[in-house]
Design an enzyme around this catalytic site. Sequence first.
Site, PDB file in Angstrom:
ATOM      1  N   LEU A  64       0.822  -1.212   0.000  1.00 29.35           N
ATOM      2  CA  LEU A  64       0.000   0.000   0.000  1.00 29.35           C
ATOM      3  C   LEU A  64       0.859   1.267   0.000  1.00 29.35           C
ATOM      4  CD1 LEU A  64      -2.410  -1.497   2.640  1.00 29.35           C
ATOM      5  CD2 LEU A  64      -2.996  -1.076   0.240  1.00 29.35           C
ATOM      6  N   PRO A  65       0.283   2.407  -0.386  1.00 26.71           N
ATOM      7  CA  PRO A  65       1.081   3.619  -0.563  1.00 26.71           C
ATOM      8  C   PRO A  65       1.670   4.223   0.712  1.00 26.71           C
ATOM      9  CG  PRO A  65      -0.983   3.759  -1.794  1.00 26.71           C
ATOM     10  CD  PRO A  65      -1.102   2.570  -0.884  1.00 26.71           C
ATOM     11  N   THR A  95       6.091   0.519   2.367  1.00 25.16           N
ATOM     12  CA  THR A  95       7.136   1.269   3.061  1.00 25.16           C
ATOM     13  C   THR A  95       6.451   2.322   3.915  1.00 25.16           C
ATOM     14  OG1 THR A  95       8.791   0.927   1.334  1.00 25.16           O
ATOM     15  CG2 THR A  95       9.121   2.792   2.800  1.00 25.16           C
ATOM     16  N   LYS A 170      14.799  -0.323   5.621  1.00 24.53           N
ATOM     17  CA  LYS A 170      14.433   0.345   4.369  1.00 24.53           C
ATOM     18  C   LYS A 170      14.663   1.852   4.455  1.00 24.53           C
ATOM     19  CE  LYS A 170      12.546   1.114   0.327  1.00 24.53           C
ATOM     20  NZ  LYS A 170      11.172   0.767  -0.049  1.00 24.53           N
ATOM     21  N   LYS A 245       9.010  10.896   0.159  1.00 25.47           N
ATOM     22  CA  LYS A 245       8.213  10.193   1.172  1.00 25.47           C
ATOM     23  C   LYS A 245       9.127   9.429   2.125  1.00 25.47           C
ATOM     24  CE  LYS A 245       5.680   5.928   1.729  1.00 25.47           C
ATOM     25  NZ  LYS A 245       5.310   4.667   1.072  1.00 25.47           N
TER      26      LYS A 245
END
Length: 300
Positions: A64-65, A95, A170, A245
Amino acid sequence: MKIAFIGLGNMGAPMARNLIKAGHSLNLVDLNKTVLAELEQLGGNIRASAREAAEDAELVITMLPAAVHVRSVWLGEDGVLAGIRQAVPAVDCSTIDPQTARDVAAAAAKQGVAMADAPVSGGTGGATAGTLTFMVGATPELFATLQPVLAQMGRNIVHCGEVGTGQIAKICNNLLLAISMVGVSEAMALGDALGIDTTVLAGIINSSTGRCWSSEMYNPWPGIVETAPASRGYTGGFGAELMLKDLGLATEAARQAHQPVVLGAVAQQLYQAMSQRGDGGKDFSAIINSYRKPAIEGQR
């Protein structure tokens, strides 16, 4: 295996496609009807909600975003936890920030569901080719369960530690990637301004102490690396908005940990300015255009 796969964007769709090719039966949920129709033609099963997709699944995967979408899809009234059965393994490959990963996993654990976080690296090309790197935060037992399925979508499946550590790996990696790309961009642009052939400069950097992935494999100067986005108009790579982001996630996590990330904060501001100029859809290596002379900036 019957797998619920929720989130079929630029990364999720090719990942789901590889699982279907590997012989799994997928329950699919996404807002994009075109992608759903395509995957249905390959054998996927369209479901109306995350709850419905999870009800008969033997494994649940989400991609998902952002954190707000993860919380909604998992914790919402019609979400995964409203339908998933006890003891069904689950993994979120989005992420997001480490705390959201831990919060959602804790809510899942209350229902007898073991959940991992497993963000990926490798971009859309890696998702299509099935060569992604998965950074997995999970118990050793859950990691062992997930590893064979993740290996059908990726090449490197790394156990980072307990839930949340996949996200930590990450955001730390991408923090460094953003910083190194800014550094390479400054050096390449300075060399050009001072009059050295950029191909010669790149060769020197890549055989000297400045060598790094951003200079050798993904050089931001057009024509240096034929396969890099810089050589195709900064298209088809990792979007600057996505890098922005991830930098936001890293700097916010650093704030919560009272840990200084001075260069990361500078990189975040540079990518924010790039986004405000309308270049957020370009590959993140287009940050070099913040340094290039106006006379050649038209080559963007």
